[in-house]
Design a protein around this motif. Structure first.
Motif, mmCIF file in Angstrom:
data_model
loop_
_atom_site.group_PDB
_atom_site.id
_atom_site.type_symbol
_atom_site.label_atom_id
_atom_site.label_comp_id
_atom_site.label_asym_id
_atom_site.label_seq_id
_atom_site.Cartn_x
_atom_site.Cartn_y
_atom_site.Cartn_z
ATOM 1 N N PRO A 159 -31.265 0.664 16.263
ATOM 2 C CA PRO A 159 -30.453 -0.393 15.634
ATOM 3 C C PRO A 159 -31.198 -1.125 14.523
ATOM 4 N N GLN A 160 -32.507 -1.038 14.526
ATOM 5 C CA GLN A 160 -33.275 -1.737 13.480
ATOM 6 C C GLN A 160 -33.049 -1.138 12.101
ATOM 7 N N HIS A 161 -32.415 0.065 12.034
ATOM 8 C CA HIS A 161 -32.131 0.683 10.729
ATOM 9 C C HIS A 161 -30.620 0.699 10.450
ATOM 10 N N ALA A 162 -29.840 -0.072 11.203
ATOM 11 C CA ALA A 162 -28.380 -0.029 11.065
ATOM 12 C C ALA A 162 -27.822 -1.454 10.951
ATOM 13 N N ALA A 163 -26.541 -1.534 10.623
ATOM 14 C CA ALA A 163 -25.856 -2.833 10.570
ATOM 15 C C ALA A 163 -24.495 -2.653 11.238
ATOM 16 N N ASN A 164 -24.293 -3.340 12.351
ATOM 17 C CA ASN A 164 -23.134 -3.100 13.201
ATOM 18 C C ASN A 164 -21.904 -3.866 12.697
ATOM 19 N N ALA A 165 -20.969 -3.103 12.095
ATOM 20 C CA ALA A 165 -19.775 -3.724 11.511
ATOM 21 C C ALA A 165 -18.841 -4.263 12.588
ATOM 22 N N LEU A 166 -18.793 -3.584 13.728
ATOM 23 C CA LEU A 166 -17.889 -4.017 14.803
ATOM 24 C C LEU A 166 -18.288 -5.397 15.325
ATOM 25 N N VAL A 167 -19.580 -5.589 15.517
ATOM 26 C CA VAL A 167 -20.049 -6.881 16.026
ATOM 27 C C VAL A 167 -19.735 -7.986 15.016
ATOM 28 N N ALA A 168 -19.924 -7.691 13.728
ATOM 29 C CA ALA A 168 -19.610 -8.679 12.691
ATOM 30 C C ALA A 168 -18.122 -9.027 12.738
ATOM 31 N N ALA A 169 -17.277 -7.992 12.903
ATOM 32 C CA ALA A 169 -15.825 -8.232 12.966
ATOM 33 C C ALA A 169 -15.480 -9.085 14.177
ATOM 34 N N ALA A 170 -16.141 -8.801 15.301
ATOM 35 C CA ALA A 170 -15.868 -9.560 16.523
ATOM 36 C C ALA A 170 -16.262 -11.030 16.342
ATOM 37 N N ARG A 171 -17.368 -11.276 15.637
ATOM 38 C CA ARG A 171 -17.791 -12.657 15.385
ATOM 39 C C ARG A 171 -16.736 -13.399 14.563
ATOM 40 N N ILE A 172 -16.194 -12.698 13.560
ATOM 41 C CA ILE A 172 -15.154 -13.323 12.722
ATOM 42 C C ILE A 172 -13.888 -13.550 13.553
ATOM 43 N N ALA A 173 -13.528 -12.556 14.372
ATOM 44 C CA ALA A 173 -12.328 -12.680 15.217
ATOM 45 C C ALA A 173 -12.445 -13.896 16.131
ATOM 46 N N THR A 174 -13.613 -14.078 16.712
ATOM 47 C CA THR A 174 -13.824 -15.197 17.625
ATOM 48 C C THR A 174 -13.714 -16.529 16.883
ATOM 49 N N HIS A 175 -14.236 -16.518 15.654
ATOM 50 C CA HIS A 175 -14.151 -17.756 14.870
ATOM 51 C C HIS A 175 -12.692 -18.100 14.556
ATOM 52 N N ILE A 176 -11.901 -17.087 14.237
ATOM 53 C CA ILE A 176 -10.474 -17.325 13.965
ATOM 54 C C ILE A 176 -9.812 -17.921 15.213
ATOM 55 N N ASP A 177 -10.173 -17.402 16.364
ATOM 56 C CA ASP A 177 -9.601 -17.932 17.600
ATOM 57 C C ASP A 177 -10.067 -19.364 17.863
#
Ligand SMILES: [Zn+2]
Length: 383
Positions: free
Chosen positions: A192-210
């Motif tokens: 994971p140190q060489h990647a960027a997890n788009a799903l987790v970022a989306a989930a963070r935004i989704a939670t903020h919307i909620d």
């Protein structure tokens, strides 16, 4: 001379399901306007397959009344119709067909009055405003309102003929819909140190919307609606391929339905701010790469009650309705007309209960009552 029922049969015969062309219907209306010598202007959408239309009956002076109708209707696929949805079918004192209530009945009634409107010596004009793709989120309305104001003297009031059983509706929420796309960097799940997890970022935004949804709920502000606050919905999230891959891309759809007081761009600005200032730096922390983009899918404006509104007073004079002004749980093109400074009311034949369903129907008595309302309008404007 064709009456409301014949014209409704013509209009229902055009399959104007949203996102398909409405040009045949528009051309038929233009031909009808031509036979009565009524000037009109058409405005194509960017794809050239849909059009808004403005026509004016009466003198080119300010203070006219807009009759607004969307030309599109919702799909019939998967619905158990007992007759051809695009053939007007009588059933006792009802007429059945896609769009009869939402909202070709109102349009047919307006077109049936053309001979009367033209023959009357109107001192102020009646303006017909036809829009496309309303059902997809009042897509055509902003340009239609521009067309109206750029080609015609400023009208005083607008009647949006959405189904209300001809009672005045003075308020509805808006509908703002978005797709947020997150691009990260894929990689092996062990690295994971060489990647960027788009799903987790989306989930963070989704939670903020909620979180924002809860804040609005707790600050419940407008008792004319059920529920009495702006709502948010996180609707879909598509991301990820396999258990051992860090997801590279995520697509999140969400909407909010603002009460009139909240109908600004502030909520989406708050989500964008959080995405840009909090989530994006986290997404980029490992690789320095990643993007978050927002796309607007629908932007229907809320309709706010007017203090002593001219449009509401007008339909009360025309219909004699003493029903209390009410709100409805759906959006209309009317929010855009009101935002342009035109006093606006929703008032049309049929009930929303009968719309969007298989065997959509309208009572012939409602069409007759709409004819009477528009005949009274002609009288009022020729006085
Ligand atoms: Zn409608």
């Amino acid at each position: 001379m064709r009456g409301t029922r014949d014209l409704l049969a013509d209009l229902v015969g055009f399959d104007t399901t949203s996102a398909t062309s409405n040009l045949e219907l528009i051309a038929a209306v233009e031909a009808l306007l031509d036979t009565h010598g009524v000037p009109h202007s058409r405005q194509l959408d960017p794809t050239g397959t849909r059009a808004n239309l403005v026509a004016r009956i009466g003198p080119p002076v300010a203070g006219g009344v807009v009759l607004a109708a969307h030309t599109d209707c919702v799909p019939v696929e998967g619905q158990p119709w007992s007759s051809d949805p695009f053939t007007l079918t009588p059933d006792g004192d009802r007429l059945v067909g896609r769009g009869v209530t939402d909202m070709k009945g109102f349009l047919a009634s307006a077109l049936a009055q053309l001979p009367t409107m033209v023959a009357a010596e109107l001192t102020r004009p009646i303006l017909l405003l036809l829009t496309y793709d309303e059902e997809l989120g009042t897509v055509g309305a902003p340009a239609a309102v521009e067309l109206l104001l750029s080609t015609q003297p400023r009208p005083e009031a607008a009647i949006v003929g959405e189904p209300s059983l001809l009672a005045p509706v003075t308020a509805h929420k808006g509908v703002r819909a978005f797709t947020t796309v997150i691009e990260g960097v894929d990689g092996h799940s062990s690295q994971p140190q060489h990647a960027a997890n788009a799903l987790v970022a989306a989930a963070r935004i989704a939670t903020h919307i909620d979180d924002l949804a809860r804040r609005h709920r707790d600050a419940a502000a407008d008792p004319s609606f059920d529920p009495p606050y702006t709502t948010c919905n996180v609707a879909t999230l598509h991301a990820g391929q396999a258990i051992n891959i860090v997801p590279r891309r995520a697509e999140l759809t969400w909407e909010y339905r603002p009460v009139p007081a909240d109908d600004s761009d502030a909520l989406v600005a708050e989500v964008e701010r959080y995405a840009t200032e909090v989530v994006l730096p986290e997404l980029r922390a490992t690789t320095g790469r990643g993007t978050i983009t927002f796309r607007t899918d629908a932007a229907a404006r809320a309709l706010a009650p007017e203090q002593g509104g001219a449009a509401e007073a007008l339909v009360r004079r025309l219909t004699g309705s003493t029903a209390p002004a009410s709100s409805v749980p759906f959006a209309t093109d009317g929010g855009h007309l009101q935002a342009a400074g035109i006093s606006t009311v929703v008032c049309g034949p049929g009930s929303i209960e009968q719309a969007h369903r298989p065997d959509e129907w309208i009572a012939t008595e409602q069409l007759a009552a709409c004819d009477a309302m528009l005949a009274a309008l002609v009288e009022e404007l020729s006085a």
